[in-house]
Enzyme design. Structure first.
Site, short mmCIF file in Angstrom:
data_model
loop_
_atom_site.label_atom_id
_atom_site.label_comp_id
_atom_site.label_asym_id
_atom_site.label_seq_id
_atom_site.Cartn_x
_atom_site.Cartn_y
_atom_site.Cartn_z
CE LYS A 88 8.76 8.91 5.19
NZ LYS A 88 7.32 8.93 4.86
CB SER A 163 6.09 12.08 6.53
OG SER A 163 5.84 10.93 5.74
CB SER A 187 4.45 11.24 2.81
OG SER A 187 3.58 11.59 3.86
#
Length: 510
Positions: A88, A163, A187
């Site tokens: 990420k 996210s 997330s």
């Protein structure tokens, strides 16, 4: 970076002191003397190759933020040998630019490696790039990144969740074998649910958050997103355990050599991993009017499969779960507010000072205008809370402990708690320029069952359980997901139950 004479005089006047002219140079020396102290990654043992911004031709889901190739010259294990792993894009990886999903500031290239990145390489994995994350890692719908929306691999134009949107999209499409997401309210688990993947938010502190851009330290988690339960177990095993930096690693957290052999244990338990377990369907997790009817039906069918595997399945009630997202929201928004303003204190960890400098506090109107609705709303809510209800944060922290105790009480009678991961499946992406209200409405049904366990700290695994029709277009089938929650440090029990289900049920045909 030192303070100028004018800056020193201005600061001193702010606190009511005029520095005598003859002492100004002495104060400058005091402010300028200390150099920063951060670890330097060994890029000879872990060389970064082919670092480049992805071309559109290799980025059809818009999920790659940056590409690279990095494999350890002499890994210490082969646990992840042959596996590519994406990170990420809030995870620091030296010499590879980090976008953080925003253009409110740009050109940040970290100088440190996150602990999880180092451990992936030491386990024989290959880091293949950075995955797009939502704007400053805020929001559960994959529409807010400055590089544009991330598409769901099962339905172009539909949300991949957030996210950790890019991580899930890349893993689900096969562009990366495995991925690492970060979870401040769901997330990891939400994008895993939207994209038919396995996503683990482990026990508070099990995986070090060192070298990762944080929203609010009290609810920060980092963990695996994978195509299979076995891969999820192996990746967690590789990255878990105490490091020398993260002060979130509380009593009970194992050192790396003491981390359970999650993957090897699954080969032993096989289809028998759920036998004899007591699984409680959390009543309050199904009470919301937002819950999609097809999701509810698919969830109950999936839960029934555990009975065929030898587990007992019955309903359990934790009344405070119904208010848990409110408790989490106060903690998160007021805590995140201080972090976003660069004012978080009380931490003993690796601080990424270069990132703080890039953010150029205080924010300008231009920088704020480039933030997502979720980031701005968080800032405004946090300021409102600290200005008008300053006691609310401390009360929420206390209630999060009660929430933990209430789940623990339920887990005295049950080995695992079970619930839908999200209340609705993937849906069409809202327009990037839609109104703030429309942006926030799109997040409904996403965090009700995920955020509570960021507040409580319990381990939680999202797992795919089949396809259901999109409400907006019944001809489009999108993944459904359920979540298993266990006691602190009992990730192995969660994995064994989930693996038995996976070995018995083909989720794509279920």
């Amino acid at each position: 970076m030192g303070a100028s004479k004018d800056e020193l005089l201005k600061v001193a006047r702010t606190v009511g002191y005029e520095i005598p002219e003859g002492e100004v140079d002495d104060y400058k020396i005091l402010f300028d003397r200390a150099k920063d102290y951060t670890p330097t990654p060994d890029v000879n043992l872990m060389p970064r190759r082919n670092v480049h911004f992805p071309e559109k031709s290799e980025n059809h889901l818009n999920a790659w933020a940056w590409r690279c190739e990095c494999t350890h010259v002499n890994p210490s294990s082969s646990l992840l040998k042959g596996k590519t792993v994406c990170l990420k894009d809030n995870i620091a990886f030296a010499q590879v630019p980090c976008l953080l999903g925003t253009d409110s500031f740009t050109d940040w290239t970290p100088t440190v490696d996150a602990t999880v990145a180092t451990r992936i390489l030491e386990a024989g994995g290959t880091i293949s790039g950075k995955a797009v994350c939502e704007n400053l890692s805020r929001g559960a719908v994959s529409v807010s990144a400055a590089t544009g929306p991330v598409h769901n691999p099962y339905a172009h134009g539909y949300t991949a969740g957030g996210s950790s949107s890019g991580t899930a999209a890349l893993v689900a499409s096969g562009a990366s074998d495995m991925g690492i997401g970060c979870d401040q309210g769901g997330s990891i688990r939400i994008p895993a649910a939207m994209c038919g993947l396995w996503g683990m938010k482990a026990t508070l502190g099990l995986v070090p958050y060192t070298g990762i851009a944080s929203n609010d330290a009290s609810v920060d988690f980092v963990g695996p997103i994978t195509q299979t339960c076995m891969d999820c177990a192996a990746l967690l095993e590789a990255i878990a355990g105490v490091d020398e930096f993260d002060d979130r690693q509380v009593a009970g957290c194992p050192f790396p050599g003491q981390v359970p052999k999650y993957a090897a244990d699954l080969t032993k338990s096989g289809k028998d991993g759920a036998k004899g377990l007591r699984i409680g369907i959390l009543k309050e997790s199904l009470d919301s009017p937002v819950l999609d009817d097809a999701m509810k039906e698919k969830f109950y069918a999936a839960a029934k499969e555990f009975e065929k595997l030898g587990a007992s399945v019955e309903e359990v009630s934790v009344p405070l779960h119904g208010s848990a997202r409110v408790i989490y929201s106060v903690m998160s928004k007021m805590g995140n507010h201080m972090g976003m303003l660069g004012r978080a204190t009380g931490r003993r960890q690796l601080m990424m000072t270069d990132l703080f400098q890039k953010k150029n506090f205080p924010y300008s109107q231009e920088a704020l205008s480039k933030m997502s609705v979720f980031s701005r709303e968080g800032l405004f809510s946090g300021e409102l809370g600290w200005t008008n209800y300053p006691y609310a944060y401390s009360k929420a922290v206390n209630l999060s402990r009660k929430l933990k105790d209430d789940y623990n009480e339920a887990l005295k009678n049950f080995d695992l708690l079970l619930m839908p991961t999200t209340l609705r499946p993937s849906f069409p992406l809202p327009a990037a320029d839609c109104s703030p209200v429309e942006h926030l409405e799109a997040n409904k049904g996403m965090t009700e069952n995920t955020a509570p366990f960021n507040a409580s700290g319990h381990p939680a695994l999202a797992m795919p359980i089949g396809f259901i029709p999109s409400k907006e277009n019944p001809d489009i089938q999108v993944p459904a997901s359920m979540q298993l929650v266990g006691r602190f440090w009992e990730e192995a029990t969660i994995f064994k139950a989930a693996y038995a289900w996976e070995k018995t049920v083909d989720w794509k045909k279920f």
